[in-house]
Design a protein around this motif. Structure first.
Motif, PDB file in Angstrom:
ATOM      1  N   ASP A   4      33.140  38.150  51.099  1.00 32.61           N
ATOM      2  CA  ASP A   4      32.333  38.862  50.107  1.00 32.61           C
ATOM      3  C   ASP A   4      31.842  40.190  50.688  1.00 32.61           C
ATOM      4  O   ASP A   4      31.742  40.358  51.907  1.00 32.61           O
ATOM      5  CB  ASP A   4      31.099  38.046  49.706  1.00 32.61           C
ATOM      6  CG  ASP A   4      31.419  36.900  48.755  1.00 32.61           C
ATOM      7  OD1 ASP A   4      32.601  36.730  48.387  1.00 32.61           O
ATOM      8  OD2 ASP A   4      30.477  36.172  48.388  1.00 32.61           O
ATOM      9  N   THR A   5      31.519  41.084  49.774  1.00 27.50           N
ATOM     10  CA  THR A   5      31.019  42.402  50.162  1.00 27.50           C
ATOM     11  C   THR A   5      29.557  42.540  49.755  1.00 27.50           C
ATOM     12  O   THR A   5      29.163  42.095  48.684  1.00 27.50           O
ATOM     13  CB  THR A   5      31.853  43.496  49.463  1.00 27.50           C
ATOM     14  OG1 THR A   5      33.192  43.421  49.962  1.00 27.50           O
ATOM     15  CG2 THR A   5      31.299  44.891  49.726  1.00 27.50           C
ATOM     16  N   ILE A   6      28.779  43.114  50.644  1.00 27.96           N
ATOM     17  CA  ILE A   6      27.402  43.460  50.319  1.00 27.96           C
ATOM     18  C   ILE A   6      27.351  44.973  50.171  1.00 27.96           C
ATOM     19  O   ILE A   6      27.795  45.697  51.072  1.00 27.96           O
ATOM     20  CB  ILE A   6      26.408  43.036  51.420  1.00 27.96           C
ATOM     21  CG1 ILE A   6      26.718  41.630  51.956  1.00 27.96           C
ATOM     22  CG2 ILE A   6      24.977  43.158  50.925  1.00 27.96           C
ATOM     23  CD1 ILE A   6      26.528  40.501  50.998  1.00 27.96           C
ATOM     24  N   GLY A  24      39.065  39.438  44.382  1.00 30.53           N
ATOM     25  CA  GLY A  24      38.433  38.242  43.832  1.00 30.53           C
ATOM     26  C   GLY A  24      37.171  37.797  44.541  1.00 30.53           C
ATOM     27  O   GLY A  24      36.528  36.855  44.111  1.00 30.53           O
ATOM     28  N   HIS A  25      36.817  38.473  45.626  1.00 38.46           N
ATOM     29  CA  HIS A  25      35.556  38.147  46.285  1.00 38.46           C
ATOM     30  C   HIS A  25      34.400  38.794  45.525  1.00 38.46           C
ATOM     31  O   HIS A  25      34.593  39.745  44.790  1.00 38.46           O
ATOM     32  CB  HIS A  25      35.560  38.637  47.740  1.00 38.46           C
ATOM     33  CG  HIS A  25      36.493  37.859  48.615  1.00 38.46           C
ATOM     34  ND1 HIS A  25      36.274  36.536  48.929  1.00 38.46           N
ATOM     35  CD2 HIS A  25      37.640  38.200  49.222  1.00 38.46           C
ATOM     36  CE1 HIS A  25      37.258  36.112  49.698  1.00 38.46           C
ATOM     37  NE2 HIS A  25      38.105  37.094  49.890  1.00 38.46           N
ATOM     38  N   THR A  26      33.233  38.264  45.761  1.00 36.49           N
ATOM     39  CA  THR A  26      32.060  38.774  45.057  1.00 36.49           C
ATOM     40  C   THR A  26      31.488  40.000  45.778  1.00 36.49           C
ATOM     41  O   THR A  26      31.508  40.063  47.005  1.00 36.49           O
ATOM     42  CB  THR A  26      30.982  37.674  44.984  1.00 36.49           C
ATOM     43  OG1 THR A  26      31.564  36.535  44.347  1.00 36.49           O
ATOM     44  CG2 THR A  26      29.770  38.118  44.199  1.00 36.49           C
ATOM     45  N   VAL A  27      31.010  40.950  44.992  1.00 30.62           N
ATOM     46  CA  VAL A  27      30.263  42.084  45.537  1.00 30.62           C
ATOM     47  C   VAL A  27      28.788  41.860  45.196  1.00 30.62           C
ATOM     48  O   VAL A  27      28.433  41.737  44.031  1.00 30.62           O
ATOM     49  CB  VAL A  27      30.737  43.425  44.936  1.00 30.62           C
ATOM     50  CG1 VAL A  27      29.916  44.579  45.501  1.00 30.62           C
ATOM     51  CG2 VAL A  27      32.225  43.635  45.196  1.00 30.62           C
ATOM     52  N   HIS A  28      27.970  41.760  46.228  1.00 27.34           N
ATOM     53  CA  HIS A  28      26.537  41.540  46.034  1.00 27.34           C
ATOM     54  C   HIS A  28      25.829  42.877  46.220  1.00 27.34           C
ATOM     55  O   HIS A  28      26.036  43.535  47.236  1.00 27.34           O
ATOM     56  CB  HIS A  28      25.993  40.555  47.077  1.00 27.34           C
ATOM     57  CG  HIS A  28      26.746  39.251  47.124  1.00 27.34           C
ATOM     58  ND1 HIS A  28      26.346  38.146  46.410  1.00 27.34           N
ATOM     59  CD2 HIS A  28      27.872  38.893  47.794  1.00 27.34           C
ATOM     60  CE1 HIS A  28      27.201  37.147  46.656  1.00 27.34           C
ATOM     61  NE2 HIS A  28      28.125  37.575  47.488  1.00 27.34           N
TER      62      HIS A  28
END
Ligand SMILES: [Cu+2]
Length: 163
Positions: free
Chosen positions: A62-64, A29-33
């Motif tokens: 979140d993931t980059i 559910g975290h965002t991937v940027h």
């Protein structure tokens, strides 16, 4: 065919991943940027050796994902430009690399071969109040100095919009 509970859950999980999680969200559910490593900024062709987008607003967890769109670049953290105890990473040249940042703060990162040519980028993770002002006071050299200034201005606007 009768499935064991484990198989059933595995199937359900697979279906959920395929159907229910929108692009840009990781499985938890975290965002991937996504950040592209580029020879030239498509929006401003005079800017060469750039991360696009150059400033990313993220939350802890979140993931980059740094995408090797053009060759010859990497993305790596810089201890002097990270919060104390911050997440560290070092991608290989020409390789896509993902980093999940769990520690709040402002991170200026760089491409090793092009750091002095200004290939740096800024990630604001969660509450940046712990090191943002310190980071703004860091020395950036050459083209990186000019870019850091521009990125801090963008970051200030992003943060002001949240207040
Ligand atoms: Cu580079």
């Amino acid at each position: 065919m009768k499935l064991t509970r484990r198989e059933h859950l595995a199937l359900m999980g697979g279906a959920l991943t395929a159907a229910a999680i929108p692009a840009g969200l990781s499985a938890d559910g975290h965002t991937v940027h996504e950040v592209q490593m580029l020879n030239q900024d498509p929006e401003n062709k005079r800017e060469r050796q750039v991360f696009v987008p150059s400033v990313v607003r993220a939350m802890p967890g979140d993931t980059i994902r740094f995408i090797a769109t053009d060759r010859g670049h990497n993305a790596q953290s810089n201890e002097d430009w990270s919060p104390e105890g911050g997440t560290e990473w070092k991608g290989s040249i020409n390789q896509e690399v993902e980093v999940t940042i769990d520690v709040d703060g402002a991170y200026m990162y760089e491409c090793q071969p092009h750091s002095s040519a200004g290939m740096i980028g800024l990630i604001l993770v969660g509450d940046v109040s712990g090191n943002y002002e310190d980071l703004k006071g860091q020395r950036f050299r050459g083209k990186a100095k000019q870019r850091a200034q521009a990125y801090f201005e963008m970051a200030d606007e992003m943060l002001a919009a949240e207040a």
